[in-house]
Structure formats: structure tokens, C-alpha cells
Design an enzyme around this catalytic site. Structure first.
Site, PDB file in Angstrom:
ATOM      1  N   CYS A 175      -3.107   5.303  -2.041  1.00  0.00           N
ATOM      2  CA  CYS A 175      -3.542   6.457  -2.848  1.00  0.00           C
ATOM      3  C   CYS A 175      -2.393   7.139  -3.584  1.00  0.00           C
ATOM      4  CB  CYS A 175      -4.277   7.464  -1.980  1.00  0.00           C
ATOM      5  SG  CYS A 175      -5.904   6.874  -1.503  1.00  0.00           S
TER       6      CYS A 175
ATOM      7  N   HIS B  39      -4.429  14.795  -5.374  1.00  0.00           N
ATOM      8  CA  HIS B  39      -5.218  13.597  -5.086  1.00  0.00           C
ATOM      9  C   HIS B  39      -6.559  14.045  -4.502  1.00  0.00           C
ATOM     10  CE1 HIS B  39      -6.486   9.745  -3.792  1.00  0.00           C
ATOM     11  NE2 HIS B  39      -6.301   9.969  -2.508  1.00  0.00           N
TER      12      HIS B  39
ATOM     13  N   ASN C 282     -13.315   9.679  -3.921  1.00  0.00           N
ATOM     14  CA  ASN C 282     -11.911   9.265  -3.935  1.00  0.00           C
ATOM     15  C   ASN C 282     -11.790   7.938  -4.684  1.00  0.00           C
ATOM     16  OD1 ASN C 282      -9.325   8.394  -3.423  1.00  0.00           O
ATOM     17  ND2 ASN C 282      -9.394   8.778  -1.220  1.00  0.00           N
TER      18      ASN C 282
END
Ligand code: UT7
Length: 330
Positions: free
Chosen positions: A116, A254, A284
């Protein structure tokens, strides 16, 4: 001569049309809208359904959106950095294919993978090429087809992830705008907590690995959550202190969990209106979360705005980048 800084001069994005809502997930696994909403902030996510298409499809659409919006000639691009955790295939890396398909015929390219944090680390990398003075246009793309590595029978992971792509163009700036500072970190002790067990060089694919569902994402959510909450906030605060910044205009976090975003914003004493949030729409999207935030908020950004980007992901990998915005939206 003025110092060259690396500024973002254009953004672009793409999400697939297909919407997977919490209500639809209620019919697939033992979950409910209320649990997903309160624990993650997610309401829906996008899924790439096009037959035979992978991450490159998302990346190409995002890049084309950027090129069209900014009227950039792809032939002028020097480098394409493809940040992704879900490449089209091993060995023949995705960036080369994407660069060719968007007409960036004079560019070289490579994939950059840090789960990520792939896009955040990509920002750091792109900026170094610009700051060197040797490269004038670096296209950084973050895209992931997370649905290709998710088990839609596992309620612990299938509710979180979605597919998407985003892109930013980095160019030299002589007024001082662009990437100012960064703190980037990794810790390999995190490996057991967020991974895909099989399909790599330790445990290549076999009948057994498929039967045991070892090609899907495994996440020890509670542990990852604990680390993410403290590390993202720590590093963002440290970066502000290091640069003696009292107040920023935007946090670009994020989008893994709304509660992690809130914890980071609280540590920085930021009201929600200064925090970019689109997790409710996309879930996500791994490497695409940060650029998709920029796409959604681009019109509100003003030249000189102070932005802090922050991420946490597998590996573990995390960090924060301080960047000043270089243009007013037309
Ligand atoms: O971007 C990469 C980095 N990833 C992250 O940052 C993700 C970090 N982790 C998280 O966001 C959260 O840990 C999750 C959203 C994955 C899970 O939320 P949580 O509040 O940590 O829940 P939990 O795993 O502690 O589970 C709490 C309960 C459990 O039941 P028991 O054992 O208390 O009876 C789970 O079995 O919730 C249950 N549960 C669910 N219930 C309904 C787990 N998933 C679900 C679900 N629907 N989808």
C-alpha cells in the site's frame, strides 16, 4: 540558478463502472452494512469486470485521463513509474506495456512495489529523477486490480478492497513548489501479518496451493490496524515537526480504514474538511488511493497549499511526504 524541485503538474484517474455495495456483500458473506460502515467507513467499491483485463487496463485509463486533461504529448514523457501490488503478470512487468500503450515511446519504465506504500515510495522516486535535472517529465501511475487477489468468501478482506488507478505528472519547478521532504520506513517483521502465501519464489503455484486458497490476500487485520494507526500518525507528526510546519492545508492519507485516517488527522489537529477522504466510494485501492484523492479534490487545491501524504501497508511499509501544490485548477 534556482534549485530544481519536483512538482506535480497534472493528475488523472480511473475507476471501473461496476459498483460492489455493502448490501451486495451481505448476500455473499456473513457481514452487514452497519459493521462495514462503522469499522471501515466503506460503503461501496469498484470492480474491474472486463474479461481478460488486468491492472494495466486501469493504469492506461488513468494515464490517458491525465494526458487528455493536461494536453501532454506522451512522446515527451521520459519515464513511467508503475506503482502496483498486482502486476499483470510476473517477469514481463506492467510499466513497459502501459508506457507503450499510452504512446510514451521515448520513455523507459519500471514497476515499483511496496504494497500500500507503492505510490508514496513512487512519489519519492519520481522526484529524485526530476531533481537530478536529467529528466523533465516523469509519469507516476498507481493502479491495482485488488479483486484479482481477493477471496470473496473471506469477510475479513473482501469488504475492504477495490480496483482503481490514478496518475500524476512530475515536472521541474524553479519557484520552489513540489516535494519538500519525506520520511519513509520499512520493517520486514511485518511480513507474516499481510501477505499472499503462494505464487512467489518461496511457494510456487501448485494444485495444493490453489486448493488451500493460498493465492489470496491474508491479513491479520487487528495487528495491521494497530501498527497503521500509530505509524501513520507518528511519521506525519515527525515530518511536520522536522519542517517546523504549524498548519497544513491538506492531509492526503492512504484510504485503508476511516478510523486510521481519523487517528492520523487527530494527531495533526486537523479538522475533517482538511482531510481528503473517498474511502466510502472506492474502499482500499492500494496503489491508487493517493492519486484518486488528488483527482477528487483537485478543484479545491490552490497554488502554495501545503499537503502531507501518508501511507501504511504490507511489508510493513509506511511514510509521509510533504509537498507544496504547484498550480491553481482551471
Ligand atoms: O492498506 C493495507 C493496510 N491494511 C490496513 O490498514 C487494514 C487494517 N485493519 C483494519 O482496517 C481492521 O482491522 C479491519 C477492518 C480489517 C477489521 O476491523 P477490526 O475492528 O479490527 O475487527 P476485528 O478483526 O478485530 O474483528 C472484530 C469482530 C470479530 O468477531 P469476534 O471475534 O469479536 O466475535 C470478527 O470475526 O468482527 C468480526 N468480523 C466481521 N463481522 C462482520 C470480521 N470481519 C467482519 C465482517 N462483518 N466483514
Amino acid at each position: 540558478m534556482n534549485r530544481i524541485t519536483a512538482a506535480i503538474t497534472a493528475v488523472g484517474g480511473y475507476v471501473p463502472d461496476y459498483v460492489l455495495t455493502n448490501q451486495m456483500l451481505e448476500n455473499m458473506v456473513d457481514t452487514n452494512d452497519e459493521w462495514i460502515t462503522t469499522r471501515t467507513g466503506i460503503k461501496e467499491r469498484r470492480i474491474l469486470k472486463e474479461e481478460g483485463e488486468g491492472t494495466s487496463y486501469l493504469a492506461i485509463q488513468a494515464a490517458k485521463n491525465l494526458l487528455a486533461k493536461s494536453k501532454t504529448n506522451p512522446k515527451d514523457i521520459d519515464l513511467v513509474i508503475m506503482s502496483t501490488a498486482t502486476p499483470d503478470m510476473p517477469v514481463s512487468f506492467t510499466g513497459a506495456y502501459v508506457a507503450t500503450k499510452i504512446g510514451a515511446v521515448n520513455a523507459f519504465s519500471f514497476d515499483l512495489t511496496a504494497a500500500c506504500s507503492s505510490f508514496l515510495f513512487g512519489m519519492s522516486t519520481a522526484a529524485k529523477y526530476i531533481e537530478s535535472g536529467r529528466y523533465k517529465k516523469v509519469l507516476l501511475i498507481g493502479a491495482d486490480k485488488m479483486s484479482s487477489i481477493i477471496d470473496y468468501e473471506d469477510r475479513a478482506t473482501c469488504i475492504i478492497f477495490g480496483d482503481g488507478g490514478g496518475a500524476v505528472l512530475f515536472e521541474p519547478n524553479t519557484e520552489g513548489y513540489g516535494l519538500q521532504d519525506e520520511i519513509l520506513r520499512t520493517d520486514g517483521e511485518g511480513r507474516p501479518h499481510l501477505k499472499i502465501e503462494a505464487g512467489g519464489s518461496i511457494l510456487p503455484a501448485s494444485k495444493e496451493t490453489v486448493e488451500k486458497k493460498q493465492h489470496y490476500v491474508f491479513q491479520d487485520g487487528r495487528t495491521v490496524f494497530k501498527f497503521a494507526v500509530s505509524k501513520m500518525a507518528d511519521v506525519s507528526e515527525e515530518l511536520l515537526n522536522k519542517n517546523t510546519i504549524k498548519e497544513i492545508d491538506w492531509l492526503v492519507p492512504h484510504q485503508a480504514n476511516k478510523r486510521i485516517i481519523d487517528a492520523t488527522a487527530n494527531r495533526l489537529n486537523l479538522p475533517e474538511k482538511k482531510v481528503m477522504i473517498n474511502i466510502h466510494k472506492y474502499g482500499n485501492t492500494t496503489s491508487a488511493t493517493l492519486p484518486l484523492c488528488l483527482v477528487d479534490y483537485e478543484k479545491q487545491l490552490k497554488k502554495g497549499d501545503k499537503l502531507v501524504f501518508s501511507s501504511f501497508g504490507g511489508g510493513f511499509s509506511w511514510g509521509a511526504i510533504y509537498l507544496t501544490w504547484a498550480y491553481d485548477s482551471k
